[in-house]
Enzyme design. Structure first.
Site, PDB file in Angstrom:
ATOM      1  N   ARG A   1       0.661  -1.126  -0.042  1.00 35.26           N
ATOM      2  CA  ARG A   1       0.025  -0.009  -0.013  1.00 35.26           C
ATOM      3  C   ARG A   1       1.009   1.111   0.112  1.00 35.26           C
ATOM      4  O   ARG A   1       2.144   0.994   0.334  1.00 35.26           O
ATOM      5  CB  ARG A   1      -0.955   0.016   1.165  1.00 35.26           C
ATOM      6  CG  ARG A   1      -1.887  -1.036   1.427  1.00 35.26           C
ATOM      7  CD  ARG A   1      -2.662  -0.913   2.628  1.00 35.26           C
ATOM      8  NE  ARG A   1      -3.489  -2.252   2.873  1.00 35.26           N
ATOM      9  CZ  ARG A   1      -3.764  -2.859   4.069  1.00 35.26           C
ATOM     10  NH1 ARG A   1      -3.544  -2.434   5.121  1.00 35.26           N
ATOM     11  NH2 ARG A   1      -4.598  -3.634   3.846  1.00 35.26           N
TER      12      ARG A   1
ATOM     13  N   ARG B   1     -13.391  -8.618   3.526  1.00 32.22           N
ATOM     14  CA  ARG B   1     -12.966  -8.589   4.793  1.00 32.22           C
ATOM     15  C   ARG B   1     -14.090  -8.478   5.788  1.00 32.22           C
ATOM     16  O   ARG B   1     -14.115  -9.256   6.665  1.00 32.22           O
ATOM     17  CB  ARG B   1     -12.127  -7.098   4.795  1.00 32.22           C
ATOM     18  CG  ARG B   1     -10.618  -7.357   4.521  1.00 32.22           C
ATOM     19  CD  ARG B   1     -10.040  -5.973   4.046  1.00 32.22           C
ATOM     20  NE  ARG B   1      -8.837  -6.185   3.519  1.00 32.22           N
ATOM     21  CZ  ARG B   1      -7.601  -6.501   3.783  1.00 32.22           C
ATOM     22  NH1 ARG B   1      -7.391  -6.470   5.063  1.00 32.22           N
ATOM     23  NH2 ARG B   1      -6.584  -6.673   2.808  1.00 32.22           N
TER      24      ARG B   1
ATOM     25  N   ARG C   1     -10.209   4.370   6.270  1.00 29.67           N
ATOM     26  CA  ARG C   1      -8.874   3.900   5.995  1.00 29.67           C
ATOM     27  C   ARG C   1      -8.403   4.221   4.554  1.00 29.67           C
ATOM     28  O   ARG C   1      -7.226   4.300   4.397  1.00 29.67           O
ATOM     29  CB  ARG C   1      -8.478   2.647   6.750  1.00 29.67           C
ATOM     30  CG  ARG C   1      -6.908   2.426   6.777  1.00 29.67           C
ATOM     31  CD  ARG C   1      -6.929   1.030   7.596  1.00 29.67           C
ATOM     32  NE  ARG C   1      -6.810  -0.374   6.709  1.00 29.67           N
ATOM     33  CZ  ARG C   1      -6.699  -1.428   6.959  1.00 29.67           C
ATOM     34  NH1 ARG C   1      -6.095  -1.582   8.328  1.00 29.67           N
ATOM     35  NH2 ARG C   1      -7.015  -2.351   6.310  1.00 29.67           N
TER      36      ARG C   1
END
Ligand SMILES: Nc1ncnc2c1ncn2[C@@H]1O[C@H](COP(=O)(O)OP(=O)(O)OP(=O)(O)O)[C@@H](O)[C@H]1O
Length: 237
Positions: free
Chosen positions: A85, A189, A178
């Site tokens: 990321r 998720r 986020r």
């Protein structure tokens, strides 16, 4: 644990795995043989393992703990086949590795635990744990439920802490804020979170924290760590 006990345990694993190949696979057998950490590092303190759904706040709490006790804890850097990321550094946040190399390393028995999640493989290598043990620090790990099941089969005898989100809608909100997930990975998720929350209710955990208010949760975690792991007792007057 005496060497004799370890040998007996490994022998038992061998016997059982040869009779029940589907239940105790090759990986578990290798794990039993290679994780004799109590003999390799007689003074290795019990590692501290964090588990909980993605977005429950594990990394945030681990970071606070590391900031408060930099001399006491060392965080194992995991391997992953997912892409970095923005801002993530190889060797610091993860070891980024391609899928075929990771599969080869797993087949070689280089990993204490590994798990497939969201289309990627994650794992903790023996090397990562040894690097921290050599510095005389307590090993901190952030692993998923498959990893917890695997590490519980080793002689590492970890402390296991489960981080529980206040609710699924709040979990979704935090992951959205986020800004690290695509629509698809967010859905994956959240779907997995339900299963993980159920796993959090099993007796695998020494402590469960509901991460509603971050300061409050961290205070509870710190108390647990000081009283049980660092054994710092504040004298009462
Ligand atoms: N108690 C809290 N209240 C509000 N926001 C929080 C709280 N704890 C953590 N967060 C925020 O929620 C987000 C998810 O936290 P974090 O990245 O620590 O989760 P994680 O469990 O480590 O997730 P992953 O497994 O995906 O790495 C972060 O943006 C973090 O700042």
């Amino acid at each position: 644990m005496s060497s004799l006990h370890v040998l007996k345990r490994n022998w038992l694993f061998y016997k059982v795995s040869s009779f029940c190949p589907n239940q105790l696979d090759h990986f578990h057998f290798r794990t039993a043989l290679r994780t004799d950490f109590s003999t390799m590092h007689p003074k290795l303190p019990r590692p501290l393992v964090f588990c909980g759904p993605s977005g429950s706040g594990k990394s945030t709490l681990v970071k606070r703990l590391m900031d408060d006790f930099p001399e006491k804890f060392g965080f194992t850097v995991s391997h992953t086949t997912r892409s970095p990321r923005p801002g993530e550094k190889h060797g610091q946040h993860y070891y980024f590795i391609d899928e075929s190399d990771m599969k080869t390393a797993i087949a070689n028995g280089d990993f204490i635990e590994h798990a497939a999640f969201s289309g990627n493989i994650y794992g903790t290598s023996f090397r990562a744990v040894e690097d921290i043990a050599k510095q005389g620090k307590i090993v901190l790990m952030d692993i998923d439920m498959q990893g917890v099941k695997q590490i519980k089969q080793t002689t590492l005898n970890p402390w296991c802490v489960f981080i529980h989100p206040p609710s699924l809608p709040e979990l979704k909100e935090r992951l959205l804020k986020r800004k690290t997930e695509s629509e698809e990975s967010l859905a994956r998720r959240l779907a997995k979170a339900r299963e993980e929350i159920k796993f959090g209710l099993t007796p695998n955990f020494d402590k469960t924290l509901v991460n509603d208010d971050l300061d409050k949760t961290y205070k509870e975690l710190k108390k647990f760590v000081e009283e049980n792991i660092l054994e710092i007792r504040i004298p009462t007057v």
